[in-house]
Motif scaffolding. Structure first.
Motif, PDB file in Angstrom:
ATOM      1  N   LYS A 123       0.763  -1.253   3.027  1.00  3.00           N
ATOM      2  CA  LYS A 123       1.428  -2.274   3.849  1.00  3.00           C
ATOM      3  C   LYS A 123       2.414  -1.707   4.867  1.00  3.00           C
ATOM      4  O   LYS A 123       2.857  -2.425   5.759  1.00  3.00           O
ATOM      5  N   VAL A 124       2.753  -0.417   4.743  1.00  2.00           N
ATOM      6  CA  VAL A 124       3.705   0.179   5.702  1.00  2.00           C
ATOM      7  C   VAL A 124       3.131   0.217   7.113  1.00  2.00           C
ATOM      8  O   VAL A 124       3.864   0.343   8.088  1.00  2.00           O
ATOM      9  N   ASN A 125       1.801   0.125   7.212  1.00  2.00           N
ATOM     10  CA  ASN A 125       1.149   0.152   8.522  1.00  2.00           C
ATOM     11  C   ASN A 125       0.060  -0.907   8.545  1.00  2.00           C
ATOM     12  O   ASN A 125      -0.871  -0.869   7.741  1.00  2.00           O
ATOM     13  N   GLN A 126       0.178  -1.874   9.449  1.00  2.00           N
ATOM     14  CA  GLN A 126      -0.728  -3.015   9.479  1.00  2.00           C
ATOM     15  C   GLN A 126      -2.195  -2.601   9.661  1.00  2.00           C
ATOM     16  O   GLN A 126      -3.090  -3.156   9.024  1.00  2.00           O
ATOM     17  N   LEU A 127      -2.449  -1.624  10.540  1.00  2.00           N
ATOM     18  CA  LEU A 127      -3.826  -1.182  10.786  1.00  2.00           C
ATOM     19  C   LEU A 127      -4.433  -0.507   9.558  1.00  2.00           C
ATOM     20  O   LEU A 127      -5.596  -0.731   9.214  1.00  2.00           O
ATOM     21  N   VAL A 128      -3.630   0.327   8.907  1.00  2.61           N
ATOM     22  CA  VAL A 128      -4.094   1.014   7.693  1.00  2.61           C
ATOM     23  C   VAL A 128      -4.319  -0.009   6.581  1.00  2.61           C
ATOM     24  O   VAL A 128      -5.322   0.050   5.857  1.00  2.61           O
ATOM     25  N   TYR A 129      -3.398  -0.934   6.456  1.00  2.00           N
ATOM     26  CA  TYR A 129      -3.484  -2.010   5.459  1.00  2.00           C
ATOM     27  C   TYR A 129      -4.776  -2.798   5.645  1.00  2.00           C
ATOM     28  O   TYR A 129      -5.529  -3.044   4.694  1.00  2.00           O
ATOM     29  N   GLN A 130      -5.052  -3.170   6.869  1.00  2.00           N
ATOM     30  CA  GLN A 130      -6.265  -3.934   7.189  1.00  2.00           C
ATOM     31  C   GLN A 130      -7.513  -3.093   6.898  1.00  2.00           C
ATOM     32  O   GLN A 130      -8.485  -3.587   6.312  1.00  2.00           O
ATOM     33  N   HIS A 131      -7.474  -1.821   7.292  1.00  2.00           N
ATOM     34  CA  HIS A 131      -8.613  -0.912   7.111  1.00  2.00           C
ATOM     35  C   HIS A 131      -8.971  -0.763   5.626  1.00  2.00           C
ATOM     36  O   HIS A 131     -10.143  -0.866   5.242  1.00  2.00           O
ATOM     37  N   ILE A 132      -7.978  -0.511   4.776  1.00  2.00           N
ATOM     38  CA  ILE A 132      -8.233  -0.308   3.348  1.00  2.00           C
ATOM     39  C   ILE A 132      -8.655  -1.614   2.683  1.00  2.00           C
ATOM     40  O   ILE A 132      -9.538  -1.623   1.803  1.00  2.00           O
ATOM     41  N   THR A 133      -8.063  -2.727   3.107  1.00  2.00           N
ATOM     42  CA  THR A 133      -8.446  -4.030   2.550  1.00  2.00           C
ATOM     43  C   THR A 133      -9.915  -4.314   2.838  1.00  2.00           C
ATOM     44  O   THR A 133     -10.663  -4.763   1.959  1.00  2.00           O
ATOM     45  N   GLU A 134     -10.344  -4.064   4.059  1.00  2.00           N
ATOM     46  CA  GLU A 134     -11.749  -4.264   4.432  1.00  2.00           C
ATOM     47  C   GLU A 134     -12.663  -3.384   3.585  1.00  2.00           C
ATOM     48  O   GLU A 134     -13.722  -3.827   3.127  1.00  2.00           O
ATOM     49  N   TYR A 135     -12.240  -2.146   3.362  1.00  2.00           N
ATOM     50  CA  TYR A 135     -13.052  -1.212   2.579  1.00  2.00           C
ATOM     51  C   TYR A 135     -13.177  -1.696   1.131  1.00  2.00           C
ATOM     52  O   TYR A 135     -14.266  -1.657   0.546  1.00  2.00           O
ATOM     53  N   LEU A 136     -12.076  -2.158   0.560  1.00  2.00           N
ATOM     54  CA  LEU A 136     -12.086  -2.649  -0.818  1.00  2.00           C
ATOM     55  C   LEU A 136     -12.959  -3.899  -0.962  1.00  2.00           C
ATOM     56  O   LEU A 136     -13.717  -4.039  -1.923  1.00  2.00           O
ATOM     57  N   ILE A 137     -12.846  -4.803  -0.004  1.00  2.00           N
ATOM     58  CA  ILE A 137     -13.646  -6.027  -0.031  1.00  2.00           C
ATOM     59  C   ILE A 137     -15.131  -5.696   0.000  1.00  2.00           C
ATOM     60  O   ILE A 137     -15.926  -6.220  -0.797  1.00  2.00           O
ATOM     61  N   ASP A 138     -15.504  -4.816   0.904  1.00  2.00           N
ATOM     62  CA  ASP A 138     -16.907  -4.433   1.037  1.00  2.00           C
ATOM     63  C   ASP A 138     -17.420  -3.781  -0.247  1.00  2.00           C
ATOM     64  O   ASP A 138     -18.524  -4.069  -0.720  1.00  2.00           O
TER      65      ASP A 138
END
Length: 261
Positions: A123-138
């Motif tokens: 969560k410290v970086n919005q882009l990284v947060y979004q990137h990892i969330t997408e990876y986990l969802i997939d």
């Protein structure tokens, strides 16, 4: 670790292990950092494997890995999204929680705990947060861990209003929409359907203080038991304190209506 500590082979192995660990750390922290601003230097620094002290007992090593293996990852560096760093480290971390001997329900709880650790650091970086969330969802969708998927959607995507990649959101759009629309405290979406007589019923025009919305079908085993009981409960009301909107998922009206009798 299985050898007695006073054994000569034990001491030789321990010393060799310490030497290898020191050699590895020297490469990661000194040799690879001669040009610290380079992409590869930042990659190696974040990709380094966790080093466990030889004094940590075998049964405590997994606990140590869960607590410290994310320590060296620079989650604030959005440039690393262009590499496999975050996906590799996420998989590596999830393996510490994977236990084939656990029943599915407990295994899903373990993965939820791992997800919390990773995403709260990301969560410290919005882009990284979004990137990892997408990876986990997939990943969790691919392997059929629906409860973990719902957990990520509800506690991260919805709660933090994450804007996912179009492709990723498309995979679970219905799930995300349901979580957003049916969140506790929200008004229920309006439902407009004809009743058995053909009269159009609108949920928004219902003036009852309490409404129970039930989706049922003739092929649902417990629906056959519960629907007649709900119908009887509704009819027994002296004052109409609540309304029941029962929506049949059957393709033929007569079949769905018969289930209420």
């Amino acid at each position: 670790m299985r050898y007695p500590q006073d054994d000569e082979y034990y001491n030789q192995t321990k010393n060799r292990l310490i030497a290898l660990q020191n050699e590895y750390l020297k490469f990661v922290k000194i040799i690879a950092q001669k040009n610290p601003d380079s992409f590869v230097a930042k990659y190696i620094r974040s990709a380094q494997l966790p080093i466990i002290d030889s004094s940590v007992q075998t049964d405590k090593q997994l606990v140590y890995l869960k607590a410290h293996s994310l320590d060296n990852i620079d989650f604030n560096n959005s440039l690393l999204i262009n590499s496999d760093l975050f996906s590799n480290k996420t998989i590596e971390y999830l393996t510490y929680y994977r236990n084939p001997q656990l029943p599915l329900e407990l295994l899903e709880k373990e993965f939820m705990s791992a997800v919390d650790s990773v995403l709260n650091k990301a969560k410290v970086n919005q882009l990284v947060y979004q990137h990892i969330t997408e990876y986990l969802i997939d990943g969790f969708k691919k392997f059929g861990f629906d409860k973990v998927l719902d957990y990520i959607v509800e506690n991260y995507v919805i709660k933090d209003d994450l804007c996912l990649d179009v492709k990723t959101e498309g995979l679970i759009k219905r799930r995300i929409d349901q979580a957003r629309n049916l969140k506790i405290g929200n008004s229920a979406p309006n439902i407009i359907l004809p009743d058995v007589s053909g009269k159009v019923i609108s949920l928004n025009k219902n003036t009852s203080d309490k409404n129970l919305i039930v989706f049922y079908a003739s092929w649902c085993p417990h629906c056959k038991e519960i629907m007649p009981k709900l119908n009887e409960l509704y009819k027994k009301q002296i004052e109409k304190k609540f309304q029941i909107l029962a929506i049949s998922l059957d393709s033929k009206k007569k079949i769905g209506w018969n289930l209420l009798k």
